[in-house]
Design an enzyme around this catalytic site. Structure first.
Site, PDB file in Angstrom:
ATOM      1  N   LYS A  22      28.814  39.773  37.602  1.00 42.65           N
ATOM      2  CA  LYS A  22      30.020  39.667  36.464  1.00 42.65           C
ATOM      3  C   LYS A  22      29.380  39.008  35.128  1.00 42.65           C
ATOM      4  CE  LYS A  22      33.056  36.475  36.540  1.00 42.65           C
ATOM      5  NZ  LYS A  22      33.295  35.604  35.091  1.00 42.65           N
ATOM      6  N   ASN A  23      28.656  37.848  35.251  1.00 42.70           N
ATOM      7  CA  ASN A  23      28.249  36.879  34.197  1.00 42.70           C
ATOM      8  C   ASN A  23      27.248  37.660  33.373  1.00 42.70           C
ATOM      9  OD1 ASN A  23      30.523  35.649  34.629  1.00 42.70           O
ATOM     10  ND2 ASN A  23      29.357  33.758  35.425  1.00 42.70           N
ATOM     11  N   CYS A 116      41.812  27.940  29.562  1.00 46.74           N
ATOM     12  CA  CYS A 116      41.695  28.854  30.919  1.00 46.74           C
ATOM     13  C   CYS A 116      42.012  27.816  32.024  1.00 46.74           C
ATOM     14  CB  CYS A 116      40.507  29.364  31.154  1.00 46.74           C
ATOM     15  SG  CYS A 116      39.234  28.578  31.810  1.00 46.74           S
ATOM     16  N   ARG A 121      38.626  25.798  26.621  1.00 44.20           N
ATOM     17  CA  ARG A 121      37.334  26.419  26.685  1.00 44.20           C
ATOM     18  C   ARG A 121      36.921  26.272  25.122  1.00 44.20           C
ATOM     19  NH1 ARG A 121      36.267  29.103  31.224  1.00 44.20           N
ATOM     20  NH2 ARG A 121      34.309  29.521  30.635  1.00 44.20           N
ATOM     21  N   ASP A 306      29.728  27.212  39.301  1.00 40.85           N
ATOM     22  CA  ASP A 306      30.569  28.156  39.773  1.00 40.85           C
ATOM     23  C   ASP A 306      30.294  28.277  41.342  1.00 40.85           C
ATOM     24  OD1 ASP A 306      29.801  30.531  36.994  1.00 40.85           O
ATOM     25  OD2 ASP A 306      31.000  28.944  37.415  1.00 40.85           O
ATOM     26  N   ARG A 398      39.093  39.016  39.735  1.00 42.11           N
ATOM     27  CA  ARG A 398      38.311  39.102  38.338  1.00 42.11           C
ATOM     28  C   ARG A 398      36.741  38.744  38.533  1.00 42.11           C
ATOM     29  NH1 ARG A 398      38.767  33.989  35.536  1.00 42.11           N
ATOM     30  NH2 ARG A 398      37.307  34.704  34.116  1.00 42.11           N
TER      31      ARG A 398
HETATM   32  C1  EPZ Z   1      29.788  30.836  31.282  1.00 40.62           C
HETATM   33  O1  EPZ Z   1      30.872  30.255  30.704  1.00 40.62           O
HETATM   34  C2  EPZ Z   1      30.094  31.687  32.709  1.00 40.62           C
HETATM   35  N1  EPZ Z   1      30.888  32.697  32.400  1.00 40.62           N
HETATM   36  C3  EPZ Z   1      30.712  30.610  33.599  1.00 40.62           C
HETATM   37  O2  EPZ Z   1      31.352  31.132  34.569  1.00 40.62           O
HETATM   38  C4  EPZ Z   1      29.916  29.316  33.817  1.00 40.62           C
HETATM   39  O3  EPZ Z   1      30.822  28.633  34.824  1.00 40.62           O
HETATM   40  C5  EPZ Z   1      29.514  28.930  32.608  1.00 40.62           C
HETATM   41  O4  EPZ Z   1      28.838  29.752  31.861  1.00 40.62           O
HETATM   42  C6  EPZ Z   1      28.470  27.613  33.157  1.00 40.62           C
HETATM   43  O5  EPZ Z   1      27.331  28.363  33.760  1.00 40.62           O
HETATM   44  C7  EPZ Z   1      30.521  33.823  31.828  1.00 40.62           C
HETATM   45  O6  EPZ Z   1      29.285  34.042  31.568  1.00 40.62           O
HETATM   46  C8  EPZ Z   1      31.385  34.839  31.494  1.00 40.62           C
HETATM   47  P1  EPZ Z   1      29.322  27.424  28.805  1.00 40.62           P
HETATM   48  P2  EPZ Z   1      30.698  29.809  29.276  1.00 40.62           P
HETATM   49  O7  EPZ Z   1      29.464  27.648  27.192  1.00 40.62           O
HETATM   50  O8  EPZ Z   1      29.695  30.463  28.289  1.00 40.62           O
HETATM   51  C9  EPZ Z   1      31.274  23.375  26.760  1.00 40.62           C
HETATM   52  C10 EPZ Z   1      32.813  32.082  36.394  1.00 40.62           C
HETATM   53  O9  EPZ Z   1      33.485  31.498  37.164  1.00 40.62           O
HETATM   54  N2  EPZ Z   1      31.452  24.145  25.760  1.00 40.62           N
HETATM   55  O10 EPZ Z   1      27.938  27.202  29.216  1.00 40.62           O
HETATM   56  O11 EPZ Z   1      32.065  29.456  28.640  1.00 40.62           O
HETATM   57  C11 EPZ Z   1      32.408  24.196  27.907  1.00 40.62           C
HETATM   58  O12 EPZ Z   1      33.865  23.802  27.633  1.00 40.62           O
HETATM   59  C12 EPZ Z   1      32.668  31.363  34.906  1.00 40.62           C
HETATM   60  O13 EPZ Z   1      32.157  33.177  36.594  1.00 40.62           O
HETATM   61  C13 EPZ Z   1      31.706  23.570  24.443  1.00 40.62           C
HETATM   62  O14 EPZ Z   1      32.260  22.233  24.498  1.00 40.62           O
HETATM   63  O15 EPZ Z   1      30.046  28.317  29.659  1.00 40.62           O
HETATM   64  C14 EPZ Z   1      32.171  23.655  29.089  1.00 40.62           C
HETATM   65  O16 EPZ Z   1      32.427  22.546  29.592  1.00 40.62           O
HETATM   66  C15 EPZ Z   1      33.604  30.165  34.793  1.00 40.62           C
HETATM   67  N3  EPZ Z   1      31.626  24.143  23.360  1.00 40.62           N
HETATM   68  C16 EPZ Z   1      30.657  23.633  29.189  1.00 40.62           C
HETATM   69  O17 EPZ Z   1      30.191  23.520  27.622  1.00 40.62           O
HETATM   70  C17 EPZ Z   1      31.177  25.380  23.185  1.00 40.62           C
HETATM   71  O18 EPZ Z   1      31.282  26.001  22.109  1.00 40.62           O
HETATM   72  C18 EPZ Z   1      29.833  24.947  29.576  1.00 40.62           C
HETATM   73  O19 EPZ Z   1      30.445  26.178  28.865  1.00 40.62           O
HETATM   74  C19 EPZ Z   1      31.023  26.174  24.298  1.00 40.62           C
HETATM   75  C20 EPZ Z   1      30.880  25.485  25.618  1.00 40.62           C
END
Ligand code: EPZ
Length: 417
Positions: A22-23, A116, A121, A306, A398
């Site tokens: 998915k990701n 979410c 997020r 995840d 999802r």
């Molecule tokens: C991706 O989310 C995945 N989703 C998530 O999978 C996965 O858990 C995550 O990466 C970490 O591996 C998709 O790819 C669609 P991040 P993403 O930006 O991109 C903080 C699932 O279950 N952050 O690496 O949103 C954020 O709040 C989902 O399949 C900021 O602070 O993850 C989080 O605490 C859940 N500011 C951390 O970084 C920002 O601008 C990791 O977020 C962006 C993120």
């Protein structure tokens, strides 16, 4: 609202095929916006999040077609550059369209993604990077109005945190930018490599994806390409955890074990027997699960956040306790209250969960709180004696294609009602 009804406490066995990730599929679908023409994505999972991404592409003017696990996107004509609020809300990760829409049309209007189930997020890393690339962004009334009238300009970007989504957005914005972009402290997840491989097939110049530093040399245009989405390493971890908690032998095919080293080492540590081939993993657990003293979720290649919920569920049935520390998301433990209905002995404080040993789970009425938490409840229900109901199955849909069919093919007594 459909729910799953599972009669657990029995072994499962057989072979299961992993679906595409998915990701990976989501950023790949966003990337098709950049290449005028008809791209083809094979092994694209049939999930509600993917359906939402296809809805966004159609809304923007593309023509998308799904035949089984192949999705074709014709992005020859893009007539809009804004994503309506309802579509943005349908999928939190739709923020990954931002870089692609600006790259293709020179501007974008999107609503800032709501929180979410995992907590807020934020997208501050996305915004500050795009601003450094010449994109003006006004945030008003919950909307982001972005414009790059002189086009996107390549720049040197250092991420405070190796955010997966921010890394993807910067790559998507940089592909057609003027000049070169270098991302320092980039995310290294396999999904980033998959995105770069697709874009390079389309004619982009991306170097170093999968490492801390990624370099993108902007080009004038890129064309469509055909691509095979990488296997879903989190879906595989979920199937392995289900086999482990039911004391079963299960073979999972169409996997990439290279993407799962940190996760597989946990299964080895708790006494499961794994035989790992090039594209398949067989797991067998025939004695009491051993506990793993401490697990910390980390960015790739560390233990993935995840995979936390299904693995924590498995460890709740081990012979001793585990200290589980969630370092990526603020609020990823909501499912634990539901697990405790089945008898799990877990105490949480902030991002730490103390998972004590529990002999067995007993069936109960539960409700999914989020995608991976819902998958964890399925794993727990397969182990639990008696009947478990899991409400709010839409969370699970999802990220898991027809989860009840996957497990009933392994002999589980699981129905969607
Ligand atoms: C991706 O989310 C995945 N989703 C998530 O999978 C996965 O858990 C995550 O990466 C970490 O591996 C998709 O790819 C669609 P991040 P993403 O930006 O991109 C903080 C699932 O279950 N952050 O690496 O949103 C954020 O709040 C989902 O399949 C900021 O602070 O993850 C989080 O605490 C859940 N500011 C951390 O970084 C920002 O601008 C990791 O977020 C962006 C993120």
């Amino acid at each position: 609202m459909s729910k799953l009804v599972i009669s657990g406490g029995r072994k499962i066995d057989g072979t299961i095929l992993a679906h595409g990730a998915k990701n990976s599929a989501l950023p790949l679908l966003a990337a098709t916006l950049l290449c005028k023409g008809e791209s083809v994505l094979h092994n694209c999972p049939n999930l509600s999040d993917v359906d939402a991404a296809i809805k966004i592409l159609n809304y923007l003017g593309c023509y998308c077609k799904r035949e089984g696990n192949t999705v074709t996107v014709n992005s020859s004509v893009v007539t809009k550059n804004e994503i309506p609020d309802d579509l943005m809300r349908e999928m939190r990760s739709s923020i990954v369209f931002l870089g692609a829409i600006i790259g293709r049309t020179g501007g974008a209007i999107v609503s800032s993604p709501g929180g979410c189930e995992l907590g807020p997020r934020p997208i501050d890393l996305h915004i500050s990077a795009l601003k450094k690339m010449g994109v003006t962004i006004e945030e008003e009334h919950g909307f982001l109005k972005c414009s790059a009238i002189d086009g996107i300009i390549g720049n040197d970007i250092t991420l405070q945190f190796p955010s997966v989504g921010a890394t993807e957005n910067i790559i998507l914005a940089a592909v057609l930018a003027k000049g070169e972009t270098v991302i320092h402290n980039a995310a290294k997840e396999p999904e980033i490599v998959d995105l770069a491989e697709f874009l390079n097939k389309c004619g982009a110049n991306i170097f170093g994806a999968g490492n801390d530093t990624v370099r993108i040399v902007g080009v004038d245009k890129i064309g469509p390409a055909e691509h095979y989405v990488i296997p879903d390493r989190i879906e595989v971890a979920t199937y392995l955890a289900a086999a482990a908690v039911t004391g079963s032998k299960v073979n999972v095919k169409k996997v990439n074990p290279e993407h799962m080293r940190a996760t597989l080492s946990i299964f080895n540590e708790c006494g499961c027997v794994l035989s790992v081939g090039d594209e398949e993993i067989t797991i067998e657990r025939n004695k009491r699960l051993l506990s793993v003293p401490m697990i910390k979720t980390m960015v790739y290649p560390g233990f993935p956040t995840d995979a936390g919920p299904p693995i924590l569920t498995m460890l709740a049935l081990a012979d001793s306790s585990t200290l589980f520390i969630e370092n990526i998301f603020q609020n990823r433990f909501k499912y634990i209250d539901e697990l405790k209905r089945l008898g799990a002995k877990i105490r949480t404080y902030s991002n730490v969960a103390l998972v004590e040993s529990c002999k067995k789970f007993m069936g109960a009425k539960t409700a999914a709180t989020d995608l991976r938490g819902g998958a964890a409840l399925v794993v727990a229900a397969l182990a639990a004696e008696g009947i478990t109901e899991i409400d709010n199955v839409y969370h699970i849909d999802r990220g898991y294609e027809n989860i009840e069919r996957c497990f009933s093919n392994l002999g589980a007594d699981i129905k969607r009602v």
